[in-house]
Design a protein around this motif. Structure first.
Motif, PDB file in Angstrom:
ATOM      1  N   GLU A 196     -33.590 -91.624 -18.058  1.00  0.00           N
ATOM      2  CA  GLU A 196     -34.157 -92.024 -16.766  1.00  0.00           C
ATOM      3  C   GLU A 196     -35.656 -91.740 -16.736  1.00  0.00           C
ATOM      4  OE1 GLU A 196     -30.182 -91.456 -13.936  1.00  0.00           O
ATOM      5  OE2 GLU A 196     -31.564 -89.774 -14.219  1.00  0.00           O
ATOM      6  N   LYS A 220     -38.508 -94.654 -16.525  1.00  0.00           N
ATOM      7  CA  LYS A 220     -39.485 -94.584 -15.433  1.00  0.00           C
ATOM      8  C   LYS A 220     -40.900 -94.662 -15.980  1.00  0.00           C
ATOM      9  CE  LYS A 220     -40.826 -91.772 -11.420  1.00  0.00           C
ATOM     10  NZ  LYS A 220     -40.544 -90.524 -10.645  1.00  0.00           N
ATOM     11  N   GLU A 238     -30.795-100.124 -13.318  1.00  0.00           N
ATOM     12  CA  GLU A 238     -31.006-101.561 -13.172  1.00  0.00           C
ATOM     13  C   GLU A 238     -30.990-102.248 -14.541  1.00  0.00           C
ATOM     14  OE1 GLU A 238     -34.768-104.387 -11.992  1.00  0.00           O
ATOM     15  OE2 GLU A 238     -34.312-102.683 -10.651  1.00  0.00           O
ATOM     16  N   ASP A 284     -36.293 -99.126 -14.095  1.00  0.00           N
ATOM     17  CA  ASP A 284     -35.213 -98.319 -13.543  1.00  0.00           C
ATOM     18  C   ASP A 284     -34.046 -98.376 -14.520  1.00  0.00           C
ATOM     19  OD1 ASP A 284     -32.473 -98.391 -11.776  1.00  0.00           O
ATOM     20  OD2 ASP A 284     -33.943 -96.990 -10.932  1.00  0.00           O
TER      21      ASP A 284
END
Length: 539
Positions: A254, A258, A266, A263
């Motif tokens: 994550e 980022k 997503e 994301d």
């Protein structure tokens, strides 16, 4: 590249092609084998192999020396003949690769900490491995033409680092018509992912670990990938293999996504749908891995009860003898004794060998029975791969390969677990023997884990040998996977009931006795590379 493995996955969910065994189970009474087992000797075997003295039975260690010495002595005492000509031992050429764990991994401005956020290892015979690459997200890292699925289509990953998801696209969909749905296909195995990335020319792979689709927690990744690893040695120092075999935690992923302006969830959702295209993450990865290399021979061990009328036709029973040696838990070095995984299986092989040898002295078997214990399963089925590629008799003459990878050391149960469904006629032998015991066949409760592809029988299956996995890791003890699997807590316990050991070895012995005398050649029932390989061998 293997492109037809998928054909054997659909039967995992959609039933089997049934057959009636050519003869009834009549070689011995149903209970005679189980009753003849010496369960105290079984306990002694497990206690010895899983003792601290054997140091976790890591290949190329003092623990291996003690393990091999113990096994050879037991085979001789039982009265087994050597399986490899005049020797009980088959040398397995290994490279022992120990990576310096003082390393960190950077993706752009994000620095990840070794062990707690990522792991990295290699099978290349190289003192130094360098990652200084652009980064591409390749979804699941799968190329499966039969599903019109091409995660690498239209992207050049040569010399790059790729990030990919664990398992395969079917897991998210749960659609049994899409890959295997909840049942992992070979495309979901990390071995396939590293192999395909190497074929695509990538330099490094980092698989995002999530416990549900992986089937185990991050602790298993830590213990399996932050210590010494082993590799078979090819003619080019394994340079064709992927440079870095890596994992990262979900939280680490994550952070990395980022940093790339993406994301993670997503992107995972997009990667799980047909038509996904690999994405340049516009990040640069850097890692320096320093390795200590030692080339040495490890060993497979096997003994036989020679058949009298068809001695060149073999029925094999096997369990891997190795575990993962020593590891760091909570900042301390601990011995990973591997009592259930897989001293319990090796003790089962020894116990059944003792009984079958006694039976053979009363009435010899027509075919040869082999009892084996192979090295380096925990680091990629290496000993089994070497055996399958260099068997003591042609692979076409091995009738069946039965594999024990963890026994039910607790009370007896009214079922036998089956990994896969409709794969081979061995399933029908198991069903018949189980029914004679008053048991039923229970489907794999965790098909998403892809256990059929994660143990030594898979190496034999790839050579076309009908193979069956006997495994009990947590089905009778729900705490085992979370608390003891690949952890220091996998120790011998005097409280073990061993009712499950008795009934399962009875079942395996019944199948071996039947196959040793009935002249049958079990077939692969599902279309697959396994079936094709067997057909090509003339069986």
């Amino acid at each position: 590249m293997i492109t037809t493995f998928w054909l054997m996955f659909k039967p995992l969910l959609f039933g089997s092609a049934l057959f009636t065994a050519t003869s009834a189970f009549c070689a011995t009474s149903v209970s005679s084998i189980g009753e003849a087992l010496d369960l105290q000797q079984y306990r002694d075997d497990v206690k010895t192999l899983a003792s601290d003295e054997f140091e976790g039975r890591s290949p190329l260690s003092e623990g291996e020396e003690k393990t091999i010495e113990y096994l050879v002595k037991q085979f001789k005492d039982i009265g087994l003949a050597p399986a490899f000509g005049d020797s009980y031992i088959q040398p397995v050429p290994l490279a022992k690769i120990t990576a310096d764990q003082n390393m960190s991994l950077k993706f752009g401005d994000v620095t990840l900490t070794n062990a707690s956020e990522f792991t990295a290892r290699t099978q290349r015979i190289s003192d130094n491995i360098t990652v200084d690459d652009d980064v591409v997200f390749v979804g699941y890292g799968v190329t499966a033409p039969e599903y019109n699925w091409h995660d690498y289509e239209g992207v050049d990953v040569k010399g790059k680092t790729v990030i990919m998801l664990v398992n395969d696209p079917g897991f998210v969909s749960q659609d049994p018509d899409f890959f295997g749905g909840n049942a992992m296909t070979y495309y979901g195995r990390w071995t396939y992912k590293y192999e395909e990335a190497a074929r695509q020319g990538a330099n490094a792979v980092f698989i995002v670990h999530e416990s549900m689709p992986a089937g185990y927690g991050w602790g298993v990744i830590q213990n399996s990938n932050t210590n010494t690893k082993y590799s078979l040695i090819d003619d080019n120092e394994n340079q064709s293999q992927i440079g870095v075999m890596g994992w990262m935690t979900l939280r680490a992923a994550e952070k990395v996504f980022k940093a790339a302006g993406m994301d993670y969830r997503e992107m995972k959702a997009k990667a799980s749908k047909p038509g996904f295209k690999a994405v340049d993450m516009k990040l640069h990865a850097s890692l320096k891995m320093r390795n200590t290399i030692e080339k040495k021979q490890s060993r497979n061990v096997a003994g036989i009860i020679p058949g009298v009328t068809s001695p060149d036709e073999w029925v094999a029973l096997h369990a891997h003898w190795d575990h993962i040696g020593k590891a760091i838990e909570n900042g301390k070095e601990v011995v990973m004794n591997g009592a259930v995984d897989n001293a319990s299986g090796v003790a089962g092989v020894l116990g059944l060998a003792r009984v079958m040898k006694t039976l053979s002295e009363k009435k010899p078997f027509d075919r040869t029975l082999m009892f084996g214990a192979f090295t380096a399963e925990e680091t990629g089925l290496i000993g089994a791969e070497h055996f399958a590629q260099n068997p003591p008799v042609p692979a076409s003459d091995i009738v069946a390969f039965l594999n024990i990878d963890g026994m039910n050391v607790n009370q007896s149960v009214d079922y036998i677990l089956q990994y896969g469904n409709g794969l081979s006629e061995l399933e029908d032998y198991v069903a018949k023997a189980a029914k004679a015991q008053g048991r039923y066949v229970k489907p794999d409760p965790r098909p998403q884990n892809g256990l059929f592809f994660r143990s030594d029988h898979f190496a034999a299956a790839k050579q076309g040998i009908p193979s069956y996995l006997f495994m009990s890791l947590g089905d009778t003890d729900p705490t085992f996977i979370a608390q003891r699997y690949h952890k220091a807590a996998d120790d011998y316990l005097p409280s073990w009931d061993l009712g499950g050991v008795k009934q399962d070895l009875d079942l395996m012995g019944q199948i071996m006795a039947e196959l040793a005398n009935n002249g049958d050649w079990p077939k692969w029932t599902a279309d697959s590379d396994f079936k094709a390989a067997r057909k090509a061998s003339g069986r």
